[in-house]
Design a protein around this motif. Structure first.
Motif, PDB file in Angstrom:
ATOM      1  N   GLU A  20       0.803  -1.222   0.000  1.00  0.00           N
ATOM      2  CA  GLU A  20       0.000   0.000   0.000  1.00  0.00           C
ATOM      3  C   GLU A  20       0.845   1.285   0.000  1.00  0.00           C
ATOM      4  OE1 GLU A  20      -3.810   1.720   2.421  1.00  0.00           O
ATOM      5  OE2 GLU A  20      -3.421  -0.413   2.439  1.00  0.00           O
ATOM      6  N   PRO A  21       1.892   1.407   0.840  1.00  0.00           N
ATOM      7  CA  PRO A  21       2.700   2.646   0.786  1.00  0.00           C
ATOM      8  C   PRO A  21       3.335   2.861  -0.588  1.00  0.00           C
ATOM      9  CG  PRO A  21       3.236   1.382   2.744  1.00  0.00           C
ATOM     10  CD  PRO A  21       2.344   0.519   1.900  1.00  0.00           C
ATOM     11  N   LEU A  22       3.797   1.780  -1.192  1.00  0.00           N
ATOM     12  CA  LEU A  22       4.399   1.875  -2.514  1.00  0.00           C
ATOM     13  C   LEU A  22       3.360   2.297  -3.555  1.00  0.00           C
ATOM     14  CD1 LEU A  22       6.659   1.391  -4.566  1.00  0.00           C
ATOM     15  CD2 LEU A  22       5.932  -1.002  -4.634  1.00  0.00           C
ATOM     16  N   LEU A  23       2.201   1.694  -3.515  1.00  0.00           N
ATOM     17  CA  LEU A  23       1.152   2.035  -4.475  1.00  0.00           C
ATOM     18  C   LEU A  23       0.697   3.477  -4.311  1.00  0.00           C
ATOM     19  CD1 LEU A  23      -0.926  -1.255  -4.304  1.00  0.00           C
ATOM     20  CD2 LEU A  23       0.694  -0.561  -6.079  1.00  0.00           C
ATOM     21  N   LEU A  24       0.599   3.935  -3.073  1.00  0.00           N
ATOM     22  CA  LEU A  24       0.230   5.333  -2.835  1.00  0.00           C
ATOM     23  C   LEU A  24       1.288   6.272  -3.397  1.00  0.00           C
ATOM     24  CD1 LEU A  24      -1.176   5.075   0.798  1.00  0.00           C
ATOM     25  CD2 LEU A  24      -2.475   5.479  -1.307  1.00  0.00           C
ATOM     26  N   TRP A  25       2.558   5.920  -3.205  1.00  0.00           N
ATOM     27  CA  TRP A  25       3.647   6.746  -3.724  1.00  0.00           C
ATOM     28  C   TRP A  25       3.603   6.773  -5.240  1.00  0.00           C
ATOM     29  CZ3 TRP A  25       7.865   5.149  -6.735  1.00  0.00           C
ATOM     30  CH2 TRP A  25       8.808   6.147  -6.984  1.00  0.00           C
ATOM     31  N   LEU A  26       3.386   5.629  -5.869  1.00  0.00           N
ATOM     32  CA  LEU A  26       3.346   5.570  -7.327  1.00  0.00           C
ATOM     33  C   LEU A  26       2.167   6.364  -7.895  1.00  0.00           C
ATOM     34  CD1 LEU A  26       4.227   1.834  -7.974  1.00  0.00           C
ATOM     35  CD2 LEU A  26       5.591   3.821  -8.632  1.00  0.00           C
ATOM     36  N   ALA A  27       1.043   6.286  -7.219  1.00  0.00           N
ATOM     37  CA  ALA A  27      -0.163   6.940  -7.726  1.00  0.00           C
ATOM     38  C   ALA A  27      -0.178   8.441  -7.491  1.00  0.00           C
ATOM     39  CB  ALA A  27      -1.392   6.311  -7.070  1.00  0.00           C
ATOM     40  N   LYS A  28       0.679   8.904  -6.608  1.00  0.00           N
ATOM     41  CA  LYS A  28       0.655  10.316  -6.235  1.00  0.00           C
ATOM     42  C   LYS A  28       1.489  11.157  -7.205  1.00  0.00           C
ATOM     43  CE  LYS A  28       1.666  13.383  -2.416  1.00  0.00           C
ATOM     44  NZ  LYS A  28       2.263  13.564  -1.137  1.00  0.00           N
ATOM     45  N   ASP A  29       0.875  12.162  -7.730  1.00  0.00           N
ATOM     46  CA  ASP A  29       1.561  13.218  -8.481  1.00  0.00           C
ATOM     47  C   ASP A  29       2.301  12.768  -9.734  1.00  0.00           C
ATOM     48  OD1 ASP A  29       0.715  15.040  -6.560  1.00  0.00           O
ATOM     49  OD2 ASP A  29       2.516  14.763  -5.345  1.00  0.00           O
ATOM     50  N   PHE A  30       1.921  11.677 -10.373  1.00  0.00           N
ATOM     51  CA  PHE A  30       2.568  11.384 -11.645  1.00  0.00           C
ATOM     52  C   PHE A  30       1.875  12.201 -12.720  1.00  0.00           C
ATOM     53  CE2 PHE A  30      -0.742   8.168 -11.537  1.00  0.00           C
ATOM     54  CZ  PHE A  30      -1.209   8.121 -12.835  1.00  0.00           C
ATOM     55  N   SER A  31       2.643  12.643 -13.694  1.00  0.00           N
ATOM     56  CA  SER A  31       2.096  13.588 -14.664  1.00  0.00           C
ATOM     57  C   SER A  31       1.374  12.914 -15.824  1.00  0.00           C
ATOM     58  CB  SER A  31       3.208  14.490 -15.196  1.00  0.00           C
ATOM     59  OG  SER A  31       4.234  13.703 -15.764  1.00  0.00           O
ATOM     60  N   ASP A  32       1.894  11.777 -16.282  1.00  0.00           N
ATOM     61  CA  ASP A  32       1.254  11.072 -17.392  1.00  0.00           C
ATOM     62  C   ASP A  32       1.695   9.612 -17.369  1.00  0.00           C
ATOM     63  OD1 ASP A  32       3.877  11.155 -18.328  1.00  0.00           O
ATOM     64  OD2 ASP A  32       3.471  12.678 -19.825  1.00  0.00           O
ATOM     65  N   LEU A  90       7.856   3.109 -12.454  1.00  0.00           N
ATOM     66  CA  LEU A  90       7.800   1.651 -12.310  1.00  0.00           C
ATOM     67  C   LEU A  90       9.098   0.996 -12.774  1.00  0.00           C
ATOM     68  CD1 LEU A  90       4.149   1.012 -13.493  1.00  0.00           C
ATOM     69  CD2 LEU A  90       5.060   0.647 -11.189  1.00  0.00           C
ATOM     70  N   ARG A  91       9.659   1.477 -13.871  1.00  0.00           N
ATOM     71  CA  ARG A  91      10.919   0.956 -14.378  1.00  0.00           C
ATOM     72  C   ARG A  91      12.046   1.177 -13.358  1.00  0.00           C
ATOM     73  NH1 ARG A  91      10.008   1.849 -19.180  1.00  0.00           N
ATOM     74  NH2 ARG A  91      10.186   4.104 -19.135  1.00  0.00           N
ATOM     75  N   ASN A  92      12.111   2.373 -12.791  1.00  0.00           N
ATOM     76  CA  ASN A  92      13.139   2.665 -11.782  1.00  0.00           C
ATOM     77  C   ASN A  92      12.955   1.797 -10.540  1.00  0.00           C
ATOM     78  OD1 ASN A  92      14.283   4.630 -13.407  1.00  0.00           O
ATOM     79  ND2 ASN A  92      13.190   6.306 -12.434  1.00  0.00           N
ATOM     80  N   LEU A  93      11.724   1.622 -10.124  1.00  0.00           N
ATOM     81  CA  LEU A  93      11.451   0.775  -8.975  1.00  0.00           C
ATOM     82  C   LEU A  93      11.882  -0.661  -9.246  1.00  0.00           C
ATOM     83  CD1 LEU A  93      10.152   0.215  -6.198  1.00  0.00           C
ATOM     84  CD2 LEU A  93       7.999  -0.152  -7.417  1.00  0.00           C
ATOM     85  N   TYR A  94      11.543  -1.170 -10.425  1.00  0.00           N
ATOM     86  CA  TYR A  94      11.908  -2.544 -10.771  1.00  0.00           C
ATOM     87  C   TYR A  94      13.417  -2.724 -10.769  1.00  0.00           C
ATOM     88  CZ  TYR A  94      11.725  -7.097 -12.938  1.00  0.00           C
ATOM     89  OH  TYR A  94      11.873  -8.432 -13.185  1.00  0.00           O
ATOM     90  N   GLU A  95      14.123  -1.753 -11.341  1.00  0.00           N
ATOM     91  CA  GLU A  95      15.589  -1.825 -11.347  1.00  0.00           C
ATOM     92  C   GLU A  95      16.146  -1.814  -9.935  1.00  0.00           C
ATOM     93  OE1 GLU A  95      16.824   1.377 -13.877  1.00  0.00           O
ATOM     94  OE2 GLU A  95      16.090   0.370 -15.688  1.00  0.00           O
ATOM     95  N   GLU A  96      15.524  -1.055  -9.061  1.00  0.00           N
ATOM     96  CA  GLU A  96      15.957  -1.000  -7.657  1.00  0.00           C
ATOM     97  C   GLU A  96      15.695  -2.334  -6.952  1.00  0.00           C
ATOM     98  OE1 GLU A  96      17.655   0.641  -4.328  1.00  0.00           O
ATOM     99  OE2 GLU A  96      17.450   1.676  -6.241  1.00  0.00           O
ATOM    100  N   LEU A  97      14.554  -2.937  -7.225  1.00  0.00           N
ATOM    101  CA  LEU A  97      14.210  -4.209  -6.581  1.00  0.00           C
ATOM    102  C   LEU A  97      15.052  -5.358  -7.113  1.00  0.00           C
ATOM    103  CD1 LEU A  97      10.299  -3.979  -6.490  1.00  0.00           C
ATOM    104  CD2 LEU A  97      11.927  -3.383  -4.700  1.00  0.00           C
ATOM    105  N   ASP A  98      15.435  -5.298  -8.365  1.00  0.00           N
ATOM    106  CA  ASP A  98      16.268  -6.339  -8.982  1.00  0.00           C
ATOM    107  C   ASP A  98      17.709  -6.136  -8.548  1.00  0.00           C
ATOM    108  OD1 ASP A  98      17.290  -8.356 -10.585  1.00  0.00           O
ATOM    109  OD2 ASP A  98      17.200  -7.148 -12.422  1.00  0.00           O
TER     110      ASP A  98
END
Length: 113
Positions: free
Chosen positions: A44-56, A64-72
């Motif tokens: 939930e915290p991650l989803l809230l962060w992703l959904a907040k203030d993205f422009s397009d 999402l790509r940056n997050l995936y690279e960080e998790l990998d």
């Protein structure tokens, strides 16, 4: 006189019971509100962060790509169960006790190294 005293006692009991029911109802509503605001999902915290203030869509895809690279963490291009477990533990560490009381942890242990 006895009737008036009896009526006064019954009225007092009724008012007391009514107040107690009101307090119980308020407490129930407050507990419900707390349950609603409690995390139900470790992501939930991650989803809230992703959904907040993205422009397009491009901005969201980049996040999402940056997050995936960080998790990998090993750079293999995929997430194995160990990488996923470590990432989830990092995400939920501040909320770990709350989550364990609500649902089983995703991983075997709740302690965060």
């Amino acid at each position: 006189v006895i009737v008036q005293v009896s009526v006064a006692v019954l009225l007092d009991s009724f008012i007391g019971a009514s107040a107690m029911m009101d307090n119980e109802e308020k407490l129930e509503k407050a507990e419900h509100k707390v349950r609603e605001n409690t995390l139900r999902n470790p992501l939930e915290p991650l989803l809230l962060w992703l959904a907040k203030d993205f422009s397009d869509n491009e901005d969201l895809s980049e996040r999402l790509r940056n997050l995936y690279e960080e998790l990998d963490s090993d750079g293999s291009g995929g997430l194995d169960s160990d990488e996923f477990c470590i990432a989830i533990k990092k995400l939920v560490s501040p909320f770990c006790c709350v989550l364990c009381n609500l649902s089983p942890c995703f991983c075997d242990q709740c302690d965060v190294d």
